[in-house]
Design a protein around this motif. Structure first.
Motif, PDB file in Angstrom:
ATOM      1  N   THR A  24      21.068  33.329  -1.543  1.00 30.33           N
ATOM      2  CA  THR A  24      20.982  34.587  -0.809  1.00 30.33           C
ATOM      3  C   THR A  24      19.668  34.737  -0.054  1.00 30.33           C
ATOM      4  O   THR A  24      19.655  35.188   1.094  1.00 30.33           O
TER       5      THR A  24
ATOM      6  N   HIS B 145      24.825  42.296  -2.192  1.00 23.46           N
ATOM      7  CA  HIS B 145      23.999  41.714  -1.132  1.00 23.46           C
ATOM      8  C   HIS B 145      23.318  42.807  -0.329  1.00 23.46           C
ATOM      9  O   HIS B 145      22.164  42.690   0.046  1.00 23.46           O
TER      10      HIS B 145
ATOM     11  N   ASP C 162      29.327  34.363   2.987  1.00 26.04           N
ATOM     12  CA  ASP C 162      29.103  33.943   1.605  1.00 26.04           C
ATOM     13  C   ASP C 162      30.431  33.551   0.970  1.00 26.04           C
ATOM     14  O   ASP C 162      31.466  34.111   1.295  1.00 26.04           O
ATOM     15  N   GLU C 163      30.380  32.605   0.067  1.00 26.70           N
ATOM     16  CA  GLU C 163      31.588  32.129  -0.620  1.00 26.70           C
ATOM     17  C   GLU C 163      32.678  31.851   0.407  1.00 26.70           C
ATOM     18  O   GLU C 163      33.788  32.352   0.320  1.00 26.70           O
TER      19      GLU C 163
ATOM     20  N   GLY D 252      29.584  35.477  -7.504  1.00 29.60           N
ATOM     21  CA  GLY D 252      28.318  35.979  -6.992  1.00 29.60           C
ATOM     22  C   GLY D 252      27.589  37.077  -7.735  1.00 29.60           C
ATOM     23  O   GLY D 252      26.435  37.329  -7.443  1.00 29.60           O
TER      24      GLY D 252
HETATM   25 MG    MG Z   1      25.655  34.084  -4.260  1.00 26.96          MG
END
Ligand code: MG
Ligand code: ADP
Length: 678
Positions: free
Chosen positions: A291, A321, A385-386, A541
């Motif tokens: 991150t 996030h 992300d992911e 996450g």
């Molecule tokens: Mg992560």
């Protein structure tokens, strides 16, 4: 040449076999040898054979269930045939006195040799045996082998099977001609080794696999060249002076970047200063600190006067996030916008306006960020992300958000994919790897405990929480029913609440409203909740460093990467952490193997390698990525040597034989191009 019925055409279309080109490349799964007759007495159990027999007796029995029972014999012995589903036409075909060829397994039964539902062909006194092995094709209900064979035969006659490779190149790689390979696989001569064909070792298979890999390499290289011709905002490397945003950000971070993070960041920063869009995958094990690297990329865009978008697959993750970025960036005076589907209409509108006017330099959110209505004023960097949780189309949509120029894309994944796999499965992608965990982590202790000892485990969790720890209790995955899974979570929550009256026990699951979920997570982050009962919504996450204990119920039902992801939720702080895997027997062979692996390894790349062995690469990532595996014949692991050759041949073709490259791609990728653009 036969004309196709509408039903047949529809069935073929449904399998993607609407064109001759596709039919020609629809190769058999295996073969049956009907070129030989085996005496009944010599047939071995479990091995399909063809026998030629005369029917001596046939009757329909009703016990234990309705069935047609036929007795037949050749000179060597007698065999009993059973059919549980049969038509009058079959009864006629199998009337006493008829001579038939049967194909199937002969197995020992109570009354001697038996065949269950053999394939039956009537024969006369001297019906010749076929002189080719019989191909068995991948098919579906409503599409018989016979009609598929006929369709393929027709297609073979109509299609130009000229080689796409220049002769010299074909010889250089010792490949059989394309036409010969195609014929050999569809209509193998009896001299061919059945085993080599079945195991895909025959020279014809080598040619087809090579061609498939070559097509993949060609399209990868083309995509790469195409990307370099697209425009992206040039984000110059910031001067390493005290005043820069990046510099101030790094100064006020409570930790220093690890060597691996710094390396990944340098690779990204170099990409961002190019005039064509970055397309980079940042891989790093759970907890490796991706991150902060993504935050640096966002800041870099802001510093150069552009915007950044940061997209995550779930609300929980996106929200987390958002908080983290807002925390980190507030001291720098940078506002972070939050956009998710669950925002009130008015707030959403305000956010969209801030994004469209450029007032919001950074926007974090779920896929709401790629909805059509969101326009960025000057999008420079898009972080996903992911990324494997997003579909190909969603990722492409994000790319289109920057108008005429393409934003730089940074994709992140904790599913550690071996490098060659990553390169071959994702078209045109550079890869950075964070292969080092931040310092001060204590490895998670993993324990395998039988569910019979569940009560004891509850006791231990209760004691640990009473002493100040925080724990996750992960409810079993119930694939068949989401409702059942939800119910189990609710029941478990009630049960743990009753068992641990002095603890604050929370519950989070996928059916909760986003703001309810957020409130529960916030309570856990703040330390108000001691024990959090959760479904797999926390799999991806979630970062609560104080949580040090995790119990996973029915661990045997989870896949390896899922277990690894889940376990990665603990061991993020300096506290000693443990993960208890409760399992219930009897365990299947694979479940046992998975538990062994997750117990033995903590390194995500090792686990991924083991996972790959257990599942094979197709299932490992192919289907999830695109709905269908990109490679049908070649196998990136088994055929590694061929991959290298194909890579080299692709360079040669693109340099010296462009027309041949076009021909080759056309043959192999008709209708599949968009799969490769991801
Ligand atoms: Mg992560
Ligand atoms: P992941 O790679 O799984 O997304 P995160 O980015 O969530 O990992 O980072 C995991 C945790 O480690 C976070 O709490 C983050 O703040 C912390 N972290 C990241 N980098 C470092 C570092 N270099 N030193 C110490 N802690 C770090």
């Amino acid at each position: 040449m036969s004309t196709r019925s509408e039903a047949l055409s529809a069935a073929l279309d449904k399998m993607g076999l609407g064109s001759d080109a596709a039919l020609v490349l629809h190769f058999p799964l295996r073969y049956e040898d009907e070129t030989r007759i085996t005496p009944v007495a010599l047939a071995r159990a479990g091995q399909p054979v063809q026998v030629e027999v005369e029917v001596t007796q046939a009757e329909v029995k009703f016990r234990p269930r309705r069935q047609l029972v036929v007795t037949a014999a050749d000179d060597s012995g007698t065999v009993t045939l059973r059919f549980f589903n049969f038509y009058p036409s079959q009864q006629k075909q199998l009337a006493p006195g008829k001579r038939v060829r049967l194909f199937g397994d002969i197995n020992p039964g109570f009354f001697g040799a038996e065949m269950l539902h053999p394939r039956v062909r009537n024969v006369g006194d001297d019906t010749p045996l076929p002189d080719r092995l019989t191909p068995v094709y991948p098919a579906t209900a409503g599409l018989s082998q016979a009609s598929l064979r006929r369709a393929i035969d027709d297609a073979l006659e109509r299609t130009d099977l000229a080689d796409s490779l220049p002769e010299a190149l074909r010889r250089h790689y010792a490949l059989v001609p394309f036409g010969a390979a195609v014929q050999a696989l569809h209509r193998p001569r009896p001299g061919e080794s059945l085993r080599d064909l079945d195991e895909r070792l025959a020279p014809a298979w080598r040619r087809i696999k090579f061609d498939e890999l070559l097509a993949q390499q060609l399209s990868l290289k083309r995509a790469h060249a195409a990307r370099r011709s697209r425009d992206a905002p040039v984000l110059p490397q910031p001067a390493q002076t005290d005043g820069s945003l990046i510099d101030r950000f790094l100064q006020q971070l409570p930790f220093a970047l690890t060597g691996a993070q710094a390396r990944a960041w340098a690779e990204i920063a170099a990409d961002l200063s190019q005039p064509y869009p970055m397309q980079r995958l940042l891989q790093g094990d759970v907890g490796s600190g991706k991150t902060v690297v993504a935050a640096l990329a966002c800041l870099h865009a802001v510093e150069a006067g552009y915007q950044a978008a940061f997209m995550a697959p779930t609300e929980i993750l996106a929200e987390q996030h958002f908080r983290k970025l807002a925390d980190w960036l507030a001291p720098l005076g940078i506002q972070v916008a939050w956009l998710s589907g669950s925002l009130k209409a008015r707030d959403k509108r305000a956010m969209k306006e801030a994004i469209a006017s450029g007032a919001a330099p950074i926007a974090v959110g779920t896929h709401a960020l790629i909805e059509d209505a969101v326009d960025f004023a000057r999008l420079g960097v898009a972080v996903v992300d992911e990324q494997h949780r997003f579909g190909v189309r969603q990722r492409l949509a994000l790319r289109a958000k920057a108008g005429d120029v393409s934003p730089h894309q940074l994709m992140m994944s904790a599913t550690p994919i071996p490098r060659t796999l990553a390169m071959s499965y994702y078209a045109d992608l550079d890869v950075s790897v964070i292969d080092e965990l931040p310092p001060g982590r204590t490895p998670v202790l993993t324990k395998l405990i039988s569910a019979a000892r569940r009560e004891q485990v509850i006791e231990r969790v209760r004691d640990a929480c009473a002493a100040g720890a925080q724990a996750y209790w992960v409810c079993p995955l119930i694939e068949e029913s989401e409702t059942l899974q939800l119910q189990t979570a609710i029941d478990t929550h009630a049960q743990l609440l009753a068992a641990c009256p002095e603890l604050k026990v929370g519950l989070v699951h996928g059916r909760m409203k986003p703001d309810e979920k957020a409130a529960v997570m916030a309570g856990f982050v703040a330390g108000d909740t001691h024990l959090l009962v959760a479904t797999t919504v926390i799999e991806v996450g979630v970062d609560v460093p104080n949580a040090s204990l995790m119990v996973i119920e029915h661990a045997e039902r989870f896949g390896l990467s899922q277990l690894h992801q889940l376990r990665g939720r603990v061991g993020r702080g300096s506290r000693e952490s443990a993960c208890v895997l409760l399992y219930e027997g009897p365990l299947s062979q694979t479940a046992r193997e998975r538990l062994r692996v997750i117990h033995a390894y903590t390194d995500g790349f090792m686990i991924a390698a083991e996972d790959l062995k257990l599942r094979g690469p197709g299932e490992f990532i192919g289907s999830r990525q695109s709905g269908q595996p990109l490679l049908r014949f070649a196998d990136l692991v088994i055929d590694e040597a061929l991959v290298e050759l194909a890579r080299e041949a692709a360079d040669t073709l693109l340099r010296d034989h462009v027309a041949a490259a076009d021909r080759h791609l056309e043959r192999w990728l008709a209708g599949r191009e968009d799969l490769l653009k991801a």
